[in-house]
Motif scaffolding. Structure first.
Motif, mmCIF file in Angstrom:
data_model
loop_
_atom_site.group_PDB
_atom_site.id
_atom_site.type_symbol
_atom_site.label_atom_id
_atom_site.label_comp_id
_atom_site.label_asym_id
_atom_site.label_seq_id
_atom_site.Cartn_x
_atom_site.Cartn_y
_atom_site.Cartn_z
ATOM 1 N N PHE A 45 -10.166 8.489 62.807
ATOM 2 C CA PHE A 45 -9.838 8.959 61.495
ATOM 3 C C PHE A 45 -10.977 9.161 60.583
ATOM 4 C CE2 PHE A 45 -5.669 7.158 62.956
ATOM 5 C CZ PHE A 45 -4.702 7.656 63.046
ATOM 6 N N HIS A 84 -8.491 5.330 55.519
ATOM 7 C CA HIS A 84 -7.183 6.222 55.715
ATOM 8 C C HIS A 84 -5.915 6.187 55.487
ATOM 9 C CE1 HIS A 84 -10.384 9.961 55.634
ATOM 10 N NE2 HIS A 84 -10.705 9.077 56.912
ATOM 11 N N LEU A 98 -8.506 13.345 54.560
ATOM 12 C CA LEU A 98 -6.697 13.240 55.175
ATOM 13 C C LEU A 98 -6.394 12.232 54.463
ATOM 14 C CD1 LEU A 98 -8.120 11.842 58.714
ATOM 15 C CD2 LEU A 98 -6.631 13.884 58.336
ATOM 16 N N SER A 99 -4.724 12.642 54.543
ATOM 17 C CA SER A 99 -3.786 10.953 53.536
ATOM 18 C C SER A 99 -3.566 10.896 54.677
ATOM 19 C CB SER A 99 -2.241 11.922 53.195
ATOM 20 O OG SER A 99 -2.182 13.170 53.735
ATOM 21 N N CYS A 150 -1.849 10.516 58.539
ATOM 22 C CA CYS A 150 -2.928 10.143 60.037
ATOM 23 C C CYS A 150 -1.538 9.582 60.979
ATOM 24 C CB CYS A 150 -3.546 8.745 59.483
ATOM 25 S SG CYS A 150 -5.093 9.064 58.128
ATOM 26 N N ASP A 170 -13.012 14.275 53.416
ATOM 27 C CA ASP A 170 -12.329 13.542 53.708
ATOM 28 C C ASP A 170 -11.270 14.174 52.614
ATOM 29 O OD1 ASP A 170 -11.582 10.681 52.967
ATOM 30 O OD2 ASP A 170 -12.434 10.337 50.594
ATOM 31 N N ASN A 195 -14.581 8.715 59.516
ATOM 32 C CA ASN A 195 -15.213 7.907 58.394
ATOM 33 C C ASN A 195 -16.770 9.248 58.222
ATOM 34 O OD1 ASN A 195 -16.980 6.961 56.469
ATOM 35 N ND2 ASN A 195 -15.978 4.337 57.688
ATOM 36 N N GLY A 202 -9.589 14.826 61.485
ATOM 37 C CA GLY A 202 -10.322 15.371 60.406
ATOM 38 C C GLY A 202 -11.995 15.708 60.166
#
Length: 343
Positions: free
Chosen positions: A250, A295, A265-266, A270, A263, A252, A223
């Motif tokens: 993932f 995430h 990412l779904s 993941c 931001d 942050n 990400g």
């Protein structure tokens, strides 16, 4: 009109095969996933997620059964880092408001080890923010590791930055079981997220760790603006290096870092990444690391059908969910926490 309840003589329908099952069959038979197939996993539709998770879980089950290993992170030195890693709140270019302190005293490190043991962790991760450890930090680690292992029976993973061959040998001698040093992303993208050291520097440290006889713990962050090819490259490089433990983070995107605001990412993104890493590294420990709560959200349970390890408690400068929530998640899945050293 009477209803006939006698058993049917018809054959039960056979579940139709799909590409993920076919690839899982190959991997389970000792074959390998190709880079093109890895790309197809990362580009698969959301409607295919459950089939993908099911196929990846078959690989997980073969190598790890229903076990989950818990890791506990201790930020033994915070901030004050001279490197410019763009994702990190502790780097010299970060304006994030975080605690800053030099390596903690023995009593605080021991207290954290006690908490790790009480929370069911198998591995205690001792982390400092630095380009690499100075002599004072090396001696502190050498002194505390044998005491922690004797008193609490924990595996020790040290994350101290770049290491020389001599430093790696010293860590092995004092009882460190494995060293974490993440590749973070693919080689081609690395210069976009850090300029104060290179991808090759990180690979060299991992080789020193391997040559010293310790296990290698290395993964990355999804990400950060990388391409699918960058993620695939990292997965295959970890495989080629023979890394035993792979933490997948993932991003942050902490305010005050150059990557703040990233931001996109779904939860499905993941899961696709976790599944691809499982297919490429079928018998390697795969850990859902930082950013899972942010995430994966309500789909964390699906992640553990693919990965076999998680961090319990907080991360370095960000909060994790309450340990009780992790225990409940693991119980609900019917999994067992692995605590015995050597399992």
């Amino acid at each position: 009109m009477a209803t006939d309840l006698s058993p049917s003589t018809e054959t039960a329908p056979v579940r139709s095969s799909n590409r993920f099952d076919d690839w899982a069959d190959r991997v389970l038979s000792g074959g390998e996933l190709t880079r093109d197939e890895a790309r197809q996993i990362l580009e698969s539709d959301d409607d295919e997620i459950l089939r993908l998770v099911d196929a990846a879980s078959r690989i997980r089950k073969k190598h790890f059964g229903k076990t989950v290993q818990l890791y506990f992170l201790m930020n033994a030195k915070s901030g004050l880092c001279p490197e410019d890693c763009h994702y990190c709140s502790q780097s010299k270019i970060s304006d994030a408001e975080i605690p800053k302190y030099n390596i903690l005293k023995r009593d605080k490190l021991m207290d954290a080890a006690r908490i790790a043991a009480e929370q069911g962790a198998k591995t205690y991760c001792l982390v400092i923010s630095a380009r690499g450890p100075n002599e004072r930090e090396m001696k502190a680690v050498e002194e505390i590791v044998p005491v922690i292992k004797e008193q609490y029976g924990l595996d020790i993973c040290a994350c101290l930055g770049l290491l020389s061959r001599e430093q790696a040998d010293r860590l092995k001698a004092c009882g460190v079981d494995r060293v974490n040093h993440n590749l973070n992303t693919g080689e081609e993208y690395y210069g976009k997220i850090c300029t104060t050291h290179t991808y090759a520097d990180r690979v060299e440290t991992l080789r020193h760790v391997k040559n010293a006889g310790m296990e290698m713990c290395s993964g990355g962050i999804i990400g950060m603006g990388e391409t699918i090819d960058d993620v695939i490259s990292m997965a295959f490089d970890l495989k080629d290096l023979g890394v035993q433990s792979i933490p997948l983070n993932f991003l942050n995107a902490i305010d005050g870092t150059p990557l703040q605001g990233n931001d996109d990412l779904s939860p499905q993104d993941c899961l696709r990444a976790l599944a691809m890493f499982r297919f490429v590294n079928p018998d390697r420990e795969l850990r859902i690391a930082g950013g899972r709560e942010l995430h994966l959200r309500s789909l964390q349970s699906l992640g553990l059908y693919i990965a076999n390890s998680v961090f319990v408690g907080d991360y370095l400068t960000t909060k994790g969910q309450a340990p009780e929530e992790d225990y409940q998640l693991i119980r609900d899945l019917g999994f067992d926490v692995t605590t015995k050293v050597g399992e």
